[in-house]
Design a protein around this motif. Structure first.
Motif, PDB file in Angstrom:
ATOM      1  N   TRP A  31       5.983   5.898  12.559  1.00  0.00           N
ATOM      2  CA  TRP A  31       5.029   5.444  11.052  1.00  0.00           C
ATOM      3  C   TRP A  31       4.998   5.218   9.984  1.00  0.00           C
ATOM      4  CZ3 TRP A  31       0.587   3.157   9.930  1.00  0.00           C
ATOM      5  CH2 TRP A  31      -0.039   3.111   9.078  1.00  0.00           C
ATOM      6  N   ASN A  32       6.656   5.270   9.771  1.00  0.00           N
ATOM      7  CA  ASN A  32       7.047   4.854   8.727  1.00  0.00           C
ATOM      8  C   ASN A  32       7.848   3.891   9.018  1.00  0.00           C
ATOM      9  OD1 ASN A  32       6.709   7.603   7.050  1.00  0.00           O
ATOM     10  ND2 ASN A  32       8.191   8.589   7.699  1.00  0.00           N
ATOM     11  N   LYS A  35       5.780   0.802   8.607  1.00  0.00           N
ATOM     12  CA  LYS A  35       5.614   0.451   7.144  1.00  0.00           C
ATOM     13  C   LYS A  35       6.471  -0.085   6.283  1.00  0.00           C
ATOM     14  CE  LYS A  35       4.264   5.150   5.811  1.00  0.00           C
ATOM     15  NZ  LYS A  35       4.067   5.723   4.493  1.00  0.00           N
ATOM     16  N   LYS A  36       7.553  -0.026   7.064  1.00  0.00           N
ATOM     17  CA  LYS A  36       8.922  -0.278   6.100  1.00  0.00           C
ATOM     18  C   LYS A  36       9.540  -2.147   6.726  1.00  0.00           C
ATOM     19  CE  LYS A  36      13.615   0.301   5.499  1.00  0.00           C
ATOM     20  NZ  LYS A  36      15.349   0.639   5.837  1.00  0.00           N
ATOM     21  N   TRP A  38       6.746  -3.512   8.573  1.00  0.00           N
ATOM     22  CA  TRP A  38       5.492  -4.726   9.014  1.00  0.00           C
ATOM     23  C   TRP A  38       5.718  -5.834   8.566  1.00  0.00           C
ATOM     24  CZ3 TRP A  38       1.324  -3.946  11.141  1.00  0.00           C
ATOM     25  CH2 TRP A  38       0.218  -5.007  11.193  1.00  0.00           C
ATOM     26  N   GLU A  71      -3.453   8.328   3.796  1.00  0.00           N
ATOM     27  CA  GLU A  71      -1.238   7.359   3.773  1.00  0.00           C
ATOM     28  C   GLU A  71      -1.774   6.591   4.214  1.00  0.00           C
ATOM     29  OE1 GLU A  71       2.719   7.534   5.513  1.00  0.00           O
ATOM     30  OE2 GLU A  71       2.085   9.457   5.000  1.00  0.00           O
ATOM     31  N   PHE A  75      -2.547   2.588   3.553  1.00  0.00           N
ATOM     32  CA  PHE A  75      -1.260   1.379   3.496  1.00  0.00           C
ATOM     33  C   PHE A  75      -1.969  -0.004   3.999  1.00  0.00           C
ATOM     34  CE2 PHE A  75       0.640  -0.466   7.895  1.00  0.00           C
ATOM     35  CZ  PHE A  75       1.678  -1.501   7.236  1.00  0.00           C
ATOM     36  N   SER A  78      -2.731  -1.689   1.592  1.00  0.00           N
ATOM     37  CA  SER A  78      -1.990  -3.215   0.963  1.00  0.00           C
ATOM     38  C   SER A  78      -1.836  -4.251   1.584  1.00  0.00           C
ATOM     39  CB  SER A  78      -0.350  -2.023   0.828  1.00  0.00           C
ATOM     40  OG  SER A  78       0.150  -1.343   2.130  1.00  0.00           O
TER      41      SER A  78
END
Length: 119
Positions: A31-32, A35-36, A38, A71, A75, A78
């Motif tokens: 998941w991280n 997100k990082k 994307w 969370e 995301f 955003s």
């Protein structure tokens, strides 16, 4: 390195992300990563593609706490301009909500049963 296509072929990248996400120790790592990275993922795979769909649903599928739900919501908020038309976002959020409700409804019963089995 996987995004460069040198170590992991691009067509295999989403499968690798999903395999990491399915591991209890890896789902936050996957998941991280999403997100990082994307913007790079959207460049590599089209926004509405099967790969993006699988990545979003697969990396959030193990989440089951209210904090994880928040969370994921933050995301998606955003990147709302990009994903506002994607049904995938709603599916992923619904899945996490269902997981949260399941844990809230069943965790106590499960704990009690396990405690009884340990006696």
């Amino acid at each position: 390195m996987g995004l460069e296509g040198k170590v992991i072929r691009l067509q295999d990248l989403s499968a690798v992300i999903l395999m990491v996400a399915r591991n209890p120790r890896g789902h936050h790592l996957a998941w991280n990563f999403v997100k990082k990275n994307w913007d790079l993922l959207v460049q590599k795979f089209q926004l509405g593609s099967f790969c993006i769909r699988n990545i979003l649903i697969g990396t959030t599928g193990q989440f089951s706490s209210p904090e994880e739900l928040t969370e994921v919501q933050l995301f998606f908020e955003s990147i709302k301009e990009q994903t506002s038309q994607l049904r995938t976002v709603q599916i992923a959020l619904d899945n996490v909500r269902k997981n949260v409700r399941w844990v809230q409804r069943n965790l106590g019963t499960l704990r009690n049963w396990l405690n009884e089995q340990m006696k």
